[in-house]
Design a protein around this motif. Sequence first.
Motif, PDB file in Angstrom:
ATOM      1  N   ASP A  55       0.975  -1.092   0.248  1.00  0.00           N
ATOM      2  CA  ASP A  55      -0.117   0.036   0.116  1.00  0.00           C
ATOM      3  C   ASP A  55       0.924   1.204  -0.191  1.00  0.00           C
ATOM      4  N   ALA A  57       1.053   5.019   1.904  1.00  0.00           N
ATOM      5  CA  ALA A  57       0.572   5.839   3.081  1.00  0.00           C
ATOM      6  C   ALA A  57       0.997   7.573   2.276  1.00  0.00           C
ATOM      7  N   TRP A 133      -1.558   9.070   7.894  1.00  0.00           N
ATOM      8  CA  TRP A 133      -2.434   8.558   7.086  1.00  0.00           C
ATOM      9  C   TRP A 133      -3.266   7.495   7.566  1.00  0.00           C
ATOM     10  N   SER A 136      -6.103   9.295   8.756  1.00  0.00           N
ATOM     11  CA  SER A 136      -7.091   9.856   7.799  1.00  0.00           C
ATOM     12  C   SER A 136      -8.028   8.827   7.187  1.00  0.00           C
ATOM     13  N   LYS A 137      -7.493   7.391   7.208  1.00  0.00           N
ATOM     14  CA  LYS A 137      -8.070   6.250   7.077  1.00  0.00           C
ATOM     15  C   LYS A 137      -9.255   6.019   7.932  1.00  0.00           C
TER      16      LYS A 137
END
Length: 308
Positions: A55, A57, A133, A136-137
């Motif tokens: 992923d 960030a 991050w 924010s998720k």
Amino acid sequence: MTTNGKHSTEFTELVDSLRSAPFAADTTTVPELRANFERFAASFYDPPPTEFVADRAGNVPVEWTYTQGCDRSRVVMYLHGGGYSIGSIPAYRDMCARISHGTGAAVLSVDYRLAPEHRFPAAVDDSVAAYRWLLSKGFAPAQIAFAGDSAGGGLTVSTLVALRDAGAELPAAAVCISPLTDLAHTGASVHEKAHADPIVTPEGSHAYGVRYLGEDGNLADPLASPLYADLHSLPPILIQVGTSECLLDDSLRLARKLRDAGSLVDLDVWPEMIHIFSFFASRIPESRRALDYVTSFIAEHLGPRPTA
């Protein structure tokens, strides 16, 4: 912790092997150091059934670690060791899988930028960005713990300090395994334990510090060497260290400063254990017990898993 003075055959053989092929971090080139560590780490790769998912960030590459049945709403953000110059997500997959399995949580391994290509404060910037991050998720701070070893252990504390100073809400807890907290190397153990430590040498650790900060860098900068930081208002922290480590005093002095600042600290000292000994859990019984203590601490502070 081990208290009877006897160690497993596997541990004794590991120490003998490390002594026969020492890490010459002060004379080996960075590409060679990185390649050598990747090969070394691969020899300890035997994780439980795990899904690894790449992923990003923001601009920071990360990897999710999911063991079977883990609760993906709770996460351990892992910062690997390597003197800020070596180490990687693949090298720490076994350890991250074991942390996921032991805690019942997901693990997010952070591929922060390495020196000398990216010097201080690049690593701190990236770890702070990865945490923001996560927020924010939709992850709440109470659902997040930090963990790291060696330089990643120091980076764990530096990240907490940077976030606190920026006014961010901090994670539930943090774990520092054999943390590097004093790049100026003023602790007596740096030299007193040099004969006992088969991984870290005074010269090699100094070389890593110079790579990270540059020849004219301040080795006592509080965000590079968090032993010199103001450590008030941090979450509960577990510090795990062995008495055969050059960096033993980095842990002992950090624990003292944290307690003086009013923080809750669990100082877990293992007789005659070596640097980052939890890393070797795939082969070493003592390492498995040490990592069990780490995961129990994290699981306790992340709280119970939500019920269906």
